[in-house]
Design an enzyme around this catalytic site. Sequence first.
Site, PDB file in Angstrom:
ATOM      1  N   GLY A  38       0.797  -1.216   0.000  1.00 51.76           N
ATOM      2  CA  GLY A  38       0.000   0.000   0.000  1.00 51.76           C
ATOM      3  C   GLY A  38       0.826   1.261   0.000  1.00 51.76           C
ATOM      4  NE  ARG A  70      -3.538  -2.921   2.112  1.00 47.70           N
ATOM      5  CZ  ARG A  70      -3.915  -4.167   1.863  1.00 47.70           C
ATOM      6  NH1 ARG A  70      -5.066  -4.415   1.276  1.00 47.70           N
ATOM      7  NH2 ARG A  70      -3.133  -5.192   2.184  1.00 47.70           N
ATOM      8  CE  LYS A  83       1.856  -7.570  -2.669  1.00 49.65           C
ATOM      9  NZ  LYS A  83       1.634  -7.068  -1.293  1.00 49.65           N
ATOM     10  CG  ASN A 128       7.394  -7.104   8.768  1.00 49.85           C
ATOM     11  OD1 ASN A 128       8.485  -7.266   9.311  1.00 49.85           O
ATOM     12  ND2 ASN A 128       7.247  -7.171   7.436  1.00 49.85           N
ATOM     13  CB  THR A 131      10.626  -5.478   7.467  1.00 50.51           C
ATOM     14  OG1 THR A 131      10.296  -6.851   7.198  1.00 50.51           O
ATOM     15  CG2 THR A 131      11.254  -4.860   6.226  1.00 50.51           C
ATOM     16  CB  CYS A 185      -3.355  -3.976   7.220  1.00 50.60           C
ATOM     17  SG  CYS A 185      -2.537  -4.763   5.809  1.00 50.60           S
ATOM     18  CB  CYS A 245      21.846   5.247  16.452  1.00 47.53           C
ATOM     19  SG  CYS A 245      20.551   6.080  17.410  1.00 47.53           S
TER      20      CYS A 245
END
Length: 253
Positions: A38, A70, A83, A128, A131, A185, A245
Amino acid sequence: MDDRDLLRYSRHLLLDEIGIEGQEKLLAATALVIGCGGLGSAALPYLAAAGVGRLLIADHDTVSDTNLQRQVVFTEADLERPKADAAAERLRALNSRIEVQALNECLSENRLRELAAEADIVLDCSDNFATRQAVNKACVATATPLVSGAAVRFSGQLALFRPDLPDAPCYGCLFEGENADDGACALFGVFSPLVGVVGASQAVLALNTLMGIGNVSHRQLSVYDALDGSWQRFALAKNPACPVCGVRHSEEK
């Protein structure tokens, strides 16, 4: 730029903030986009149309019926296609004068870092938390600017992280721990145009950053509510103890 580019990007060239210099920066830039769902569906066409010279788009999923509500970069003819391949084909048709590379693979930590090092900016359009953590780590390691987006139900989040700048917070400073996910989602649903608002906003931040225009803070989180169309902005600060960091981690690298 040749005469065809001057005509194609003329509406950019008319803007004092962009002009020929800004457009040439876009044409010379490389953007890495993680996720063609999306958010990616909304961000990618604007990056391509605006003339980002090289687009690396990564997604190892295939198009399903549930995506079409979407993910507007795809059509029914793309069902079951990878995709990344389907999105790349659409972007090349939109702008044949840029380079589009489809990465139909699940990126390892080393591969993510390698790709982030090639890019001038990274857009995290994944869905997610794991990732997002991995992408953030790669961007911190390579000091690559990161535009992070998320969308679920009727709520969206947007932030620009600048690990290339001193004392800048990263995604890990904002979301700590392994269980900070906002939910998928597929479980909670997502309002169709919400991903368009957030994804297009990611493209805005990416293009502005590549051209060095605008005054968007890299120390804020923007939250969008699609039920009333409002934005709220929250200040972010660097966490000295951030596992990605923070001071100790920086000294160990």
